[in-house]
Write an enzyme that holds these catalytic residues in place. Structure first.
Site, PDB file in Angstrom:
ATOM      1  N   HIS A 187      43.933  34.545  48.721  1.00  0.00           N
ATOM      2  CA  HIS A 187      43.142  34.348  47.216  1.00  0.00           C
ATOM      3  C   HIS A 187      43.995  33.694  46.019  1.00  0.00           C
ATOM      4  O   HIS A 187      44.999  33.964  45.766  1.00  0.00           O
ATOM      5  CB  HIS A 187      42.819  35.473  46.978  1.00  0.00           C
ATOM      6  CG  HIS A 187      41.598  35.964  47.477  1.00  0.00           C
ATOM      7  ND1 HIS A 187      41.511  36.987  47.290  1.00  0.00           N
ATOM      8  CD2 HIS A 187      40.811  35.460  48.673  1.00  0.00           C
ATOM      9  CE1 HIS A 187      39.410  37.829  47.342  1.00  0.00           C
ATOM     10  NE2 HIS A 187      39.883  36.414  48.999  1.00  0.00           N
ATOM     11  N   TYR A 240      37.956  43.098  38.684  1.00  0.00           N
ATOM     12  CA  TYR A 240      38.254  44.465  38.376  1.00  0.00           C
ATOM     13  C   TYR A 240      37.823  44.870  37.413  1.00  0.00           C
ATOM     14  O   TYR A 240      37.713  43.467  36.339  1.00  0.00           O
ATOM     15  CB  TYR A 240      39.623  44.390  38.212  1.00  0.00           C
ATOM     16  CG  TYR A 240      40.616  44.577  39.366  1.00  0.00           C
ATOM     17  CD1 TYR A 240      41.270  42.990  40.051  1.00  0.00           C
ATOM     18  CD2 TYR A 240      40.966  45.651  40.246  1.00  0.00           C
ATOM     19  CE1 TYR A 240      41.324  43.073  41.631  1.00  0.00           C
ATOM     20  CE2 TYR A 240      41.429  45.901  40.980  1.00  0.00           C
ATOM     21  CZ  TYR A 240      41.851  44.353  41.684  1.00  0.00           C
ATOM     22  OH  TYR A 240      43.271  44.353  42.928  1.00  0.00           O
ATOM     23  N   PRO A 250      45.410  53.244  43.075  1.00  0.00           N
ATOM     24  CA  PRO A 250      45.399  51.790  44.359  1.00  0.00           C
ATOM     25  C   PRO A 250      44.669  50.220  43.182  1.00  0.00           C
ATOM     26  O   PRO A 250      44.534  48.947  43.640  1.00  0.00           O
ATOM     27  CB  PRO A 250      44.244  52.209  44.769  1.00  0.00           C
ATOM     28  CG  PRO A 250      43.705  52.954  43.757  1.00  0.00           C
ATOM     29  CD  PRO A 250      44.369  53.542  43.508  1.00  0.00           C
ATOM     30  N   LYS A 303      49.520  48.054  45.055  1.00  0.00           N
ATOM     31  CA  LYS A 303      50.831  47.988  45.194  1.00  0.00           C
ATOM     32  C   LYS A 303      51.273  49.020  46.250  1.00  0.00           C
ATOM     33  O   LYS A 303      52.451  48.633  46.988  1.00  0.00           O
ATOM     34  CB  LYS A 303      51.302  47.937  44.295  1.00  0.00           C
ATOM     35  CG  LYS A 303      51.079  47.605  42.690  1.00  0.00           C
ATOM     36  CD  LYS A 303      52.256  45.728  43.460  1.00  0.00           C
ATOM     37  CE  LYS A 303      51.787  44.790  42.353  1.00  0.00           C
ATOM     38  NZ  LYS A 303      51.139  43.745  42.788  1.00  0.00           N
ATOM     39  N   TYR A 324      50.246  41.164  39.331  1.00  0.00           N
ATOM     40  CA  TYR A 324      49.859  41.269  40.306  1.00  0.00           C
ATOM     41  C   TYR A 324      50.200  40.600  41.712  1.00  0.00           C
ATOM     42  O   TYR A 324      50.151  41.124  43.520  1.00  0.00           O
ATOM     43  CB  TYR A 324      48.007  40.526  40.078  1.00  0.00           C
ATOM     44  CG  TYR A 324      47.194  40.352  41.151  1.00  0.00           C
ATOM     45  CD1 TYR A 324      46.666  42.017  41.449  1.00  0.00           C
ATOM     46  CD2 TYR A 324      46.793  40.122  42.090  1.00  0.00           C
ATOM     47  CE1 TYR A 324      45.506  42.400  41.957  1.00  0.00           C
ATOM     48  CE2 TYR A 324      45.633  40.337  43.270  1.00  0.00           C
ATOM     49  CZ  TYR A 324      44.671  41.374  43.008  1.00  0.00           C
ATOM     50  OH  TYR A 324      44.097  42.068  43.406  1.00  0.00           O
TER      51      TYR A 324
END
Ligand code: PHB
Length: 376
Positions: free
Chosen positions: A58, A187, A279, A283, A371
């Site tokens: 991604h 998200y 979550p 990580k 991220y």
């Protein structure tokens, strides 16, 4: 298992002592997003065959606010870094398969594990196994036994400091064999609560809804789950949503936790044994991998040259990265979830921050570089 392979590759003997059996570990639904450092380590250990074949790379991810999508082009913001979607269950299978081929020793079904003399020159590990009581004297013990394991409690409370945040909500997650709603993750911050659209493969979706800690699985039929997910993702995304029967459904609480130091004598802590993240930042497993990568280097240095500098520096080196991941996971959770005591001011601040991110390359870069994973 990563550390056992690293040590094996360096010619250092190691034994993994596991409380459960292989089927249990491989069957447990866990994380799904690998940072580049985790992918790199799998390649270095030559266990990336299936990952390279079926892992989904991604280059971006998405935030959504009440249905409005904000695309974060992680690769272009970070000079080419990406994340790879590949389930932790698949990672475990690859580690176990390679362990069998390479004679990495794993003791399964070990109960009543105790750690003794961790601060002496000769620590030892005792357990009840398939052949009765067993004991192993070793140079070092690494506690990779999770938040509920025994190793953290082998460190005396007087040398230990713990830090914790418990969040007033959980994540209700499902797995379903339907195509993911998007080729990337979403998200979603919605008035009614957080939602996450994730995946395991082009035909398997993983979705989450923020839920109350007192909620019961029995109250969440598939239909209710899909209806709520559709609302939180917003009408544009919902129009592309494929529904289907779930084959896994569970509720997980969210917690931030760190125990310092990550070493006591010849006992070292790694992963969830020392720290927990919510979550939201994806990580958890990646942090465990970065911990043991550092430990692998430290042990290799010790056995090669006798130097203890890597070993002595492990706790502070690991904690520096852990705390940055704690900060990011806490921040991303705070940005995207609905808190029970939130008032209109808090909500407007969240909306303003997401709107700021949508228009600022600097803010997007800060999100993206955390991220994809900070350097070791
Ligand atoms: C998952 O696919 O299980 C997943 C993905 C991203 C997260 C958390 C969980 O932040």
């Amino acid at each position: 298992m990563f550390l056992a392979h690293l040590l094996n590759q360096a010619g250092i003997e190691a034994v993994v002592v596991e409380r459960k059996d292989r089927e249990y570990v491989e069957g447990r639904v866990r994380a799904g997003v690998l940072e580049q450092v985790t992918v790199d380590l799998m390649r270095r250990l030559s266990i990336s065959g299936r990952l390279d074949e079926i892992g989904l790379v991604h280059t971006g991810t998405n935030l959504s606010l009440d249905g409005r999508m904000i695309h974060i082009d992680m690769a272009s913001l970070t000079g080419g870094s990406t994340v790879t979607v590949y389930g932790q269950q698949e990672v475990m299978k690859d580690l176990f398969d390679a362990a069998e081929k390479r004679d990495v020793r794993v003791v399964w079904n070990a109960s009543d594990v105790t750690i003794q003399d961790a601060d002496s020159a000769r620590p030892n590990l005792a357990w009840h196994g398939e052949n009765g009581a067993e004991r192993l004297e070793c140079d070092f013990i690494v506690g990779c036994d999770g938040f509920h394991g025994v190793s953290r409690s082998a460190i005396p409370p007087r040398v230990q400091k713990t830090f914790e945040r418990v969040y007033p909500f959980g994540w209700l997650g499902i797995l379903a064999d339907v195509p993911p709603v998007d080729h990337e993750l979403i998200y979603a911050n919605h008035e009614r609560g957080f939602a996450l659209a994730s995946m395991r493969s082009p035909t398997r979706s993983r979705y989450y809804l923020q839920c109350g800690l007192d909620e019961e699985l029995a109250d969440w039929s598939d239909e209710r789950f899909w209806d709520e997910l559709a609302i939180r993702l917003g009408p544009d995304v919902a129009a592309r949503l494929t529904r289907g029967p779930s084959f896994e459904k569970s509720i997980a609480p969210l917690r931030s936790f760190v125990s310092e130091p990550m070493r006591w004598g010849r006992l070292f802590l790694a992963g969830d044994a020392a720290h927990i993240v919510p979550p939201t930042g994806a990580k958890g497993m990646n942090l465990a991998v970065s911990d043991v990568t550092m430990l692998g280097e430290a042990f290799e240095e010790f056995y090669r040259s006798g130097s203890t500098s890597g070993i002595d520096g492990y706790s502070s080196r690991a904690l520096a990265r852990v705390w940055k991941a704690e900060r990011f996971s806490w921040w991303f959770t705070s940005l995207t979830h609905r808190f029970p005591n939130m008032d209109g001011f808090d909500r407007r601040i969240q909306m303003a921050e997401i709107d700021y991110i949508s228009g600022s390359a600097a803010a997007q870069r800060a999100l993206a570089e955390n991220y994809v994973g900070l350097p070791l």
